[in-house]
Write a protein that holds these residues in place. Sequence first.
Motif: not given
Lengths: 518, 518, 148, 148
Positions: B321-331
Amino acid sequence: MAKRPTPTEFIIERDEGKCIACQVCVRMCSNDAHSYDPETDTVTSDSTKCVGCHFCETICPTGAIIIKRNPSEFKLNANWSAQVIRNITKQAETSGVLLTGMGCDKPYPVYWDHIVLNASQVTNPSIDPLREPMELRTYIGRKPDRIELTAHSPQSTEKNKIPSAMDYRLLTKLSPQLKLETPILFSAMSYGSISLNACISLARAAKEIGTFYNTGEGGLHKDLYEYGAHTIVQVASGRFGVHREYLEAGAAIEIKIGQGAKPGIGGHLPGEKVSEEISQTRMIPVGTDALSPAPHHDIYSIEDLKQLIFALKEATRYSKPVGVKISAVHNVAPIASGIVRAGADFVAIDGLRGGTGAAPTVIRDNVGIPIELAIAAVDNRLREEGIRNQASLIAAGGIRSSSDVIKAIALGADAVYIGTAALVAMGCNLCQRCYTGKCNWGIATQDPYLTKRLNPDIGTRRLVNLLRAWSLEIKEMLGGMGINAIESLRGNREQLRGVGLSDTDLKLLGIKPAGEAW
Amino acid sequence: MAKRPTPTEFIIERDEGKCIACQVCVRMCSNDAHSYDPETDTVTSDSTKCVGCHFCETICPTGAIIIKRNPSEFKLNANWSAQVIRNITKQAETSGVLLTGMGCDKPYPVYWDHIVLNASQVTNPSIDPLREPMELRTYIGRKPDRIELTAHSPQSTEKNKIPSAMDYRLLTKLSPQLKLETPILFSAMSYGSISLNACISLARAAKEIGTFYNTGEGGLHKDLYEYGAHTIVQVASGRFGVHREYLEAGAAIEIKIGQGAKPGIGGHLPGEKVSEEISQTRMIPVGTDALSPAPHHDIYSIEDLKQLIFALKEATRYSKPVGVKISAVHNVAPIASGIVRAGADFVAIDGLRGGTGAAPTVIRDNVGIPIELAIAAVDNRLREEGIRNQASLIAAGGIRSSSDVIKAIALGADAVYIGTAALVAMGCNLCQRCYTGKCNWGIATQDPYLTKRLNPDIGTRRLVNLLRAWSLEIKEMLGGMGINAIESLRGNREQLRGVGLSDTDLKLLGIKPAGEAW
Amino acid sequence: MVKRIYIREEYCMGCRLCEVHCLVQHSKTKNIIKAYKGEYPKPIPRIIVEEKGYVSFALQCRHCEDAPCLEACITGAMYRDKKTGAVLCDEDKCIGCWMCIMVCPFGVISRNIEGKKIASKCDLCVGEEVPVCVKNCPNEAIVCEEEK
Amino acid sequence: MVKRIYIREEYCMGCRLCEVHCLVQHSKTKNIIKAYKGEYPKPIPRIIVEEKGYVSFALQCRHCEDAPCLEACITGAMYRDKKTGAVLCDEDKCIGCWMCIMVCPFGVISRNIEGKKIASKCDLCVGEEVPVCVKNCPNEAIVCEEEK
């Protein structure tokens, strides 16, 4: 009991193992809280005299002193707090209005602490301010409704030449502007309420950073004329220190109608503070009280205000912006609209938490509205009326950090005034005793023994450091949002989200709750 | 005052009656807060050097040391707190951005603490997890839109045979999955931000429990390759340590776009921490700063991200699996939708309270949204768009207990990442000084004198204990609800009720208020 | 089987708590505060932490199979415990001649001179299930295992 | 170039921290608490703060170009350091005759009588980059500059 002993608010804890009896604390305390006993070669302290300024704690060379709040505790009571009991007791003894200094210290919600900022993720790139240019420059003043340009007759006769900016001439006459290198100005603090060394520190820092300080209603001391290009001169209800050279010296003029700490209330500099120098600067006799009336006695309407605005513009040949400062009260939005229509180039709004040198505690803590709500209301109203461009909006009243600044701008302010934060940078620890004139930090005092404690070289350096640090942080936050100029954030409320706010709060602030997308 | 003495944040209290001058504290403090005076055979302490890590207090054999917060108290003020005053003072002295470690410590509402869980009464039976099987197994990865089966030709020719699972063959090609024995993974913490012993502890614990740890942007040290089957390897904006063997070693790949503690901001490992081993692991010269840019310089859109996702899938032959980590921002919701459509097998979302080794304080405390709201928003959005099955959702950012885990899953997460909780299990007491590299607990440091304090046998055991304990508690809570598999709770928001939340909060979280039935 | 104390030097923090607990264990009162502040003769630890740079390790009697101290002892104070195989010193017999100290290849026998002069060495904490240095090492850097 | 210590009298708060730090710098232990509480002979500061009303300023040896103390010294204890140009007192040679004190026009040499009688004066903090009175003045009222 006819009169109770002075209630002890702080406890001075002295570590005897560390105290070397050097007496630095004894010499430095303007409240005589410490004393030396040569018989026993020891220093002792009288906690009842301590105001909690922490000067002795800071200067003690062995760290032997800690200042604590006196825990003297009444039966736990959410309504009748120790402070309420002490206030009633004091009034039962004095029959007087309770006085205080600095801004409201009551726990009304601070909306800044319920607003979070946005950042870029994937769909737009964030910017590293250390690698790419980031613009904080801000212009304060009336912006034109529209811009008219004419094409210059091209200098070269080349065909197919792509026209450059140089080929156009601006037809629109621009209003005078203040150019700020960072959207932070120093609030009005008069010479009289603070020491000349403090004024000099503010003036020099404003010059070094490329921003402005404000004289308050204290006139302009002769030593400050050289900083005129970084000075906003104030015209207030007492008209102290206002004369032609004064108006001409400043880069802008501010008519003060009200201040956040005491909306609807005038000012009062007690006669004992009116020294020779202050007397000359304010143009009043030495030793007389300087009383600023609550209203301007010639301004009872927007029309009256308009007359003063234009009188000042005329007097300075329309060469500098003329603004109006009001406190944030219930009707702040329509009032601000009136002020803009009266021709003000900027409106400064001072919120509930704004500071002061002296105010009745009951006024300070109960009159006015928080600045966050006022910014949103005024910005909305001016936009709705299509006159937002006609004046800049400066927000004031309890701005504590770079995040407060950036949130204020995203809500709709053009820039912010900082007063208390600047004082803290110079040393102030908010003991709230400014009105006693015994400020150990040499800031809110005219006593020559105390004023020399603020070396303006140090004061300037510390203020410059603070503004540099905040500017860097603002750039980091802007970069995180993928925005490279503060202009693009102004009034951009989509970059804000509310956390823990009611629906009405969110509506009035004009922001969405966290969790809701665009 | 030019420069004030360092503000003392903690007071080291030494009980002289108990102190045996054994000097364990002297030897162990990396901040040199304790010292021994052979002349008097006594140990004394300098509180100004104490960071509040409590290592000495923990290790003192006679319990002679207590660490207290310095009560040095200013006048009570709800707006100008001691911390605000200290921050301004520090910036007035340094002109620098304030730095910190660990996650946001500001009192934004923690929604977990306003959510209660359901339990069975009468109408459905609760389950005793000690007697009946209880399934916490979780698969992370893309789930098919539908399953196609073919009936096998029955092996036996018996008539009326009831068909068993063995009689069917799966036609649908399943995407690669990570198999977790409990829905908890260890967050990305790079070798460099934490010590190799800490990394080894996480890797071994992940292996023992049957879950995964994450390399962060630190590359994979050669000693960690053996734990590859329990490793999620990260590819971040600096691309440090990324090469073919690295990608092949991991069980999954995570592209890091952002992190909760500093959304929109890059990373910076100072050169002094880039030792020989770290240099080799990150593939940068010894002693050079490791700078991760704020954005990936090749990802400015979802389309760019899609290219990287598929490049990584190609490079590993679609085997993981290839995933993506993002921070929780408005959008966060539309961004997550884009990420899923770009082919990510999982999306990790890191909320406002997520930790870090170093971040500007103002960013950490003001940028991003709480993870609770982000989970709800993303789960909703993906369901509305009918693509919820296409990726797993891993929630991160301040998960403190098994109840936070179970609430996150009921809100819609597939699993959670824990970072700070894992560090606490290994010894961390959140003194927030990770960025100094002087971690007395041997975790956030590369100093060989300090790193050996974390014996990975002990670290592993403590992490395993923590995950076992939480898993047991989750089973108890599940059983109470009458649910015997965590799969049945996922996104089952009917099991949650809000207490003390506004209508908007409830709407955004998608939960009913306590008191309202189904 | 003889149990041996081993040091996992890579995890020895150099805190010297082993020394502290060893001293207490071999004090009269076995009370940490009294042992340090009140006892005469002042007890001494039988384990010593060696340090150089950031490398440190605790060292104590190896209880050698072919122990030179046993042979060097002129009074027979030094003897091997039959059951545990530990090399012990009978303090009543010891006259403090220090011969054992001179022949010990590890330098882990100390002079105890505050009271009656005697040789002081690790006794594997006679009577304790696990030696106190092992039990109290905060980082499990000292382990007690059957001889390998 | 000779460095001189100057006082910016308008910023001297009269706290006397310069005296405190000068005393510590010229103590045996250089530990502030021991210097004040434990040392014999008790060290004394070589800088003196003068006060009148709200005016105060710190004063110490001006290291005069034409220093009367140099001429008055009968043992040759008082000498000029070639490198820095500072006027220093060799305490071994000083016999405490106080001639220097009598001739000093600034009154900045003190009697030190607790131990061996000697003349005590500013040495510009030999060995320190910046004299401690300058470094520790909280209001930067004492500055050290090349002679103007």
